[in-house]
Design a protein around this motif. Structure first.
Motif, PDB file in Angstrom:
ATOM      1  N   GLY A  52      16.316  31.027  34.762  1.00  0.00           N
ATOM      2  CA  GLY A  52      16.228  31.846  33.551  1.00  0.00           C
ATOM      3  C   GLY A  52      14.980  31.548  32.748  1.00  0.00           C
ATOM      4  O   GLY A  52      14.312  32.461  32.246  1.00  0.00           O
ATOM      5  N   LEU A  53      14.648  30.276  32.632  1.00  0.00           N
ATOM      6  CA  LEU A  53      13.445  29.880  31.901  1.00  0.00           C
ATOM      7  C   LEU A  53      12.190  30.396  32.609  1.00  0.00           C
ATOM      8  O   LEU A  53      11.276  30.914  31.967  1.00  0.00           O
ATOM      9  N   ALA A  54      12.154  30.271  33.925  1.00  0.00           N
ATOM     10  CA  ALA A  54      10.999  30.764  34.687  1.00  0.00           C
ATOM     11  C   ALA A  54      10.838  32.279  34.502  1.00  0.00           C
ATOM     12  O   ALA A  54       9.721  32.767  34.322  1.00  0.00           O
ATOM     13  N   PHE A  95       8.790  37.763  31.133  1.00  0.00           N
ATOM     14  CA  PHE A  95       9.392  38.925  30.496  1.00  0.00           C
ATOM     15  C   PHE A  95       9.633  38.801  28.991  1.00  0.00           C
ATOM     16  O   PHE A  95      10.075  39.767  28.368  1.00  0.00           O
ATOM     17  N   ILE A  96       9.370  37.634  28.402  1.00  0.00           N
ATOM     18  CA  ILE A  96       9.606  37.439  26.968  1.00  0.00           C
ATOM     19  C   ILE A  96       8.330  36.889  26.350  1.00  0.00           C
ATOM     20  O   ILE A  96       7.767  35.906  26.834  1.00  0.00           O
ATOM     21  N   PHE A  97       7.897  37.515  25.234  1.00  0.00           N
ATOM     22  CA  PHE A  97       6.600  37.172  24.665  1.00  0.00           C
ATOM     23  C   PHE A  97       6.675  36.986  23.158  1.00  0.00           C
ATOM     24  O   PHE A  97       7.629  37.403  22.505  1.00  0.00           O
ATOM     25  N   GLY A  98       5.633  36.379  22.599  1.00  0.00           N
ATOM     26  CA  GLY A  98       5.501  36.209  21.163  1.00  0.00           C
ATOM     27  C   GLY A  98       6.533  35.259  20.580  1.00  0.00           C
ATOM     28  O   GLY A  98       6.939  34.280  21.220  1.00  0.00           O
ATOM     29  N   LEU A  99       6.965  35.553  19.375  1.00  0.00           N
ATOM     30  CA  LEU A  99       7.949  34.694  18.700  1.00  0.00           C
ATOM     31  C   LEU A  99       9.293  34.694  19.418  1.00  0.00           C
ATOM     32  O   LEU A  99      10.047  33.729  19.324  1.00  0.00           O
ATOM     33  N   ALA A 100       9.586  35.772  20.145  1.00  0.00           N
ATOM     34  CA  ALA A 100      10.828  35.813  20.921  1.00  0.00           C
ATOM     35  C   ALA A 100      10.850  34.686  21.954  1.00  0.00           C
ATOM     36  O   ALA A 100      11.899  34.111  22.235  1.00  0.00           O
ATOM     37  N   ALA A 117       9.480  31.742  21.555  1.00  0.00           N
ATOM     38  CA  ALA A 117       9.818  30.521  20.798  1.00  0.00           C
ATOM     39  C   ALA A 117      11.328  30.438  20.579  1.00  0.00           C
ATOM     40  O   ALA A 117      11.920  29.352  20.653  1.00  0.00           O
ATOM     41  N   GLU A 118      11.962  31.585  20.311  1.00  0.00           N
ATOM     42  CA  GLU A 118      13.419  31.596  20.152  1.00  0.00           C
ATOM     43  C   GLU A 118      14.124  31.217  21.456  1.00  0.00           C
ATOM     44  O   GLU A 118      15.122  30.509  21.444  1.00  0.00           O
ATOM     45  N   VAL A 119      13.582  31.688  22.577  1.00  0.00           N
ATOM     46  CA  VAL A 119      14.146  31.317  23.878  1.00  0.00           C
ATOM     47  C   VAL A 119      14.032  29.804  24.083  1.00  0.00           C
ATOM     48  O   VAL A 119      14.952  29.166  24.593  1.00  0.00           O
ATOM     49  N   MET A 120      12.914  29.216  23.667  1.00  0.00           N
ATOM     50  CA  MET A 120      12.741  27.769  23.808  1.00  0.00           C
ATOM     51  C   MET A 120      13.760  27.002  22.955  1.00  0.00           C
ATOM     52  O   MET A 120      14.279  25.971  23.384  1.00  0.00           O
ATOM     53  N   PHE A 157      20.023  24.167  24.231  1.00  0.00           N
ATOM     54  CA  PHE A 157      21.463  24.158  24.415  1.00  0.00           C
ATOM     55  C   PHE A 157      21.925  24.779  25.720  1.00  0.00           C
ATOM     56  O   PHE A 157      23.051  24.557  26.145  1.00  0.00           O
ATOM     57  N   SER A 158      21.085  25.577  26.333  1.00  0.00           N
ATOM     58  CA  SER A 158      21.541  26.404  27.441  1.00  0.00           C
ATOM     59  C   SER A 158      22.043  25.607  28.642  1.00  0.00           C
ATOM     60  O   SER A 158      23.033  26.013  29.259  1.00  0.00           O
ATOM     61  N   VAL A 159      21.439  24.489  28.978  1.00  0.00           N
ATOM     62  CA  VAL A 159      21.929  23.708  30.122  1.00  0.00           C
ATOM     63  C   VAL A 159      23.357  23.250  29.866  1.00  0.00           C
ATOM     64  O   VAL A 159      24.227  23.372  30.739  1.00  0.00           O
ATOM     65  N   LEU A 160      23.630  22.761  28.658  1.00  0.00           N
ATOM     66  CA  LEU A 160      24.985  22.299  28.349  1.00  0.00           C
ATOM     67  C   LEU A 160      25.978  23.454  28.296  1.00  0.00           C
ATOM     68  O   LEU A 160      27.111  23.322  28.764  1.00  0.00           O
TER      69      LEU A 160
END
Length: 160
Positions: free
Chosen positions: A114-116, A121-126, A128-131, A136-139
């Motif tokens: 998903g991160l790769a 497919f996700i750019f800009g401040l979005a 940063a939100e994904v980061m 938490f996403s692994v847990l």
């Protein structure tokens, strides 16, 4: 026992799941208050030590003014997810350890994929939100996979 599974895993007591679940709900409510409604309690606006800060200017190893509500909420959610994920089951045995191991492997694989994909497919401040969500996403993925596999194990006696 399988040779690659430690005889003793560090796990929190079973009751930690209940306490963690309660605090997770509190953390989610606080996250909604902060990130959806934009509320920052004024009493949490304090001077903190920063190793690296980049707002209007870049600062290294300095004191900065910051509202720490976001940090408190994110730390609370991270800690309680850890607490829930690594609490013993009532019948913790070798098979449950195998379920834990395979669930963790699969969650890291899914999260990495998903991160790769987000790189493309996700750019800009979005992005940063994904980061931030990636904290938490692994847990979260682990908990979903583990609970599902554990449910199947209890229901059928096997995860395969």
């Amino acid at each position: 026992m399988h040779e690659f599974i430690p005889a003793k895993l560090f796990l929190l007591p079973n009751r930690s799941k209940i306490v963690g679940g309660i605090f997770l709900l509190i953390g989610i409510v606080l996250a909604i208050v902060r990130f959806y409604f934009g509320i920052k309690p004024e009493f949490l606006h304090i001077t903190v030590f920063s190793i690296y800060s980049k707002f209007l200017g870049t600062k290294f190893l300095s004191l900065i003014a910051n509202n720490i509500f976001e940090e408190i909420v994110l730390l609370l959610i991270l800690l309680v997810l850890f607490m829930v994920a690594f609490s013993k089951e009532k019948d913790e045995d070798e098979q449950v350890k195998m379920i834990r191991l395979s669930s963790m492997y699969l969650s890291v694989f899914i999260n990495t994929l998903g991160l790769a994909l987000s790189f493309f497919f996700i750019f800009g401040l979005a992005f940063a939100e994904v980061m931030v969500l990636n904290l938490f996403s692994v847990l979260i993925i682990y908990l979903i996979i583990f609970r599902f596999k554990y449910y199947l194990f209890q229901k059928k006696g096997s995860t395969f």
